[in-house]
Design an enzyme around this catalytic site. Structure first.
Site, PDB file in Angstrom:
ATOM      1  N   ASP A   1      -8.545  -9.612  20.992  1.00  0.00           N
ATOM      2  CA  ASP A   1      -9.153  -9.842  19.681  1.00  0.00           C
ATOM      3  C   ASP A   1     -10.386 -10.727  19.862  1.00  0.00           C
ATOM      4  O   ASP A   1     -10.296 -11.814  20.446  1.00  0.00           O
ATOM      5  CB  ASP A   1      -8.125 -10.530  18.785  1.00  0.00           C
TER       6      ASP A   1
ATOM      7  N   ASP B   1     -21.055  -2.550  19.268  1.00  0.00           N
ATOM      8  CA  ASP B   1     -21.277  -1.298  18.543  1.00  0.00           C
ATOM      9  C   ASP B   1     -20.123  -1.031  17.583  1.00  0.00           C
ATOM     10  O   ASP B   1     -19.906   0.086  17.155  1.00  0.00           O
ATOM     11  CB  ASP B   1     -21.419  -0.136  19.543  1.00  0.00           C
TER      12      ASP B   1
ATOM     13  N   LYS C   1     -24.482  -3.529  15.786  1.00  0.00           N
ATOM     14  CA  LYS C   1     -24.664  -2.515  14.742  1.00  0.00           C
ATOM     15  C   LYS C   1     -24.574  -3.181  13.372  1.00  0.00           C
ATOM     16  O   LYS C   1     -23.728  -4.042  13.128  1.00  0.00           O
ATOM     17  CB  LYS C   1     -23.584  -1.444  14.847  1.00  0.00           C
TER      18      LYS C   1
END
Length: 299
Positions: free
Chosen positions: A93, A118, A158
């Site tokens: 995580d 991404d 992103k």
């Protein structure tokens, strides 16, 4: 990149299979590098939200093509990933401090030159909700990046360009010398998706990032002085500073394809192509097992 996906009509989808990439997103990173030279003189790299691993593939091929043996690449995702040459994969995580410790241990205590993400949520079609969730994912990646990046390092993630994206541009501007919004040609023009390219990391003076799991994103950045709104006891509000980052379209017009256009296949090529890497542990795996055992019944 499954066979039944509508993406099979996309030239980048097919080229990714032909050239051995796990996903068409590999070309987005290649085109970003073509524009910004992201891979120049980098030795320690972290790929966040990396599954299925196309960006890690790009990083491995590009960084090690000159046989640079001292480079290190770490790929992190909650989902398991099939191995990639010269890449250390962590199923972890990105908000957990133990993940930070593991990465720094792999790097021998050294900071990273380049951190990228991404990652994106499963979109709902509700743009405001999708943009909010994506912004939170970017901020989670940024939290880890502030703990990992060396001064002068680069961060790429992103983003979904929406109504309040100028606030994120402004906040990133406090942390990096240069912030640019880039749209690779491999990214569909009909998509809100773009990529924020942040060059020249500048740690905030007097602030030390502390990746504690109980801290919210707001609490993590609250003492950082990066232009966030603040409500005073007398109800005065310090409003956020907002900026617009320069926008750049990436990808050579002569060598890159338009992701929204249709192209004819070579007449000699009529067969479909199998995925480069089958999913290692897809969410539907349990359902398929139950179906084979006759435990699923249609209505």
């Amino acid at each position: 990149m499954g066979k039944s996906s509508k993406d099979k009509r996309d030239v980048y989808y097919r080229k990714a299979k032909e050239e051995g990439w796990r996903a068409r997103s590999a070309y987005k990173l290649l085109q970003l590098n073509e524009q910004f030279g992201l891979f120049n003189n980098i030795h320690r790299v972290v790929d966040l939200c990396a599954a299925p691993g196309s960006w890690s593939q790009v990083l491995s091929r590009e960084i090690f093509k000159n046989e640079r043996s001292d480079a290190q690449i770490v790929a992190v995702d909650l989902q398991p990933m099939a191995p990639i040459d010269d890449v250390v994969t962590l199923q972890a995580d990105i908000t957990d401090p133990r993940t930070l410790d593991k990465i720094l241990h792999i790097f021998g205590g050294e900071k990273a030159d380049f951190v990228c993400s991404d990652g994106a949520p499963d979109v709902t079609g509700l743009h405001d909700l999708d943009e909010y969730i994506q912004a939170q994912l970017v901020l989670c990646a940024l939290r880890l990046a502030t703990c990992l990046l060396k001064e002068g390092g680069t961060f790429v993630a992103k983003i979904f360009r929406g109504r309040d994206i100028d606030l994120l541009y402004s906040q990133l501007g406090f942390l990096f010398e240069k912030v640019v919004c880039a749209k690779p040609r491999a990214s569909r023009g009909t998509s809100l998706e773009s990529f924020i390219v942040c060059i020249g990391y500048r740690p905030r003076e007097g602030w030390k990032p502390d990746l504690q799991p109980e801290l919210s994103t707001e609490e993590f950045f609250q003492n950082m002085d990066i232009g966030r709104a603040r409500l005073h006891e007398d109800l005065r509000v310090d409003y956020e500073e907002r900026k617009v980052a320069p926008f750049v379209a990436c990808g050579d017009l002569k060598t890159s394809y338009d992701s929204d256009a249709s192209y004819s296949l070579d007449t000699k090529v009529t067969h479909s192509l199998d995925p480069v890497q089958m999913p290692t542990d897809p969410p539907y795996k349990r359902a398929l097992e139950m179906k084979r055992q006759g435990q699923l019944r249609g209505k």
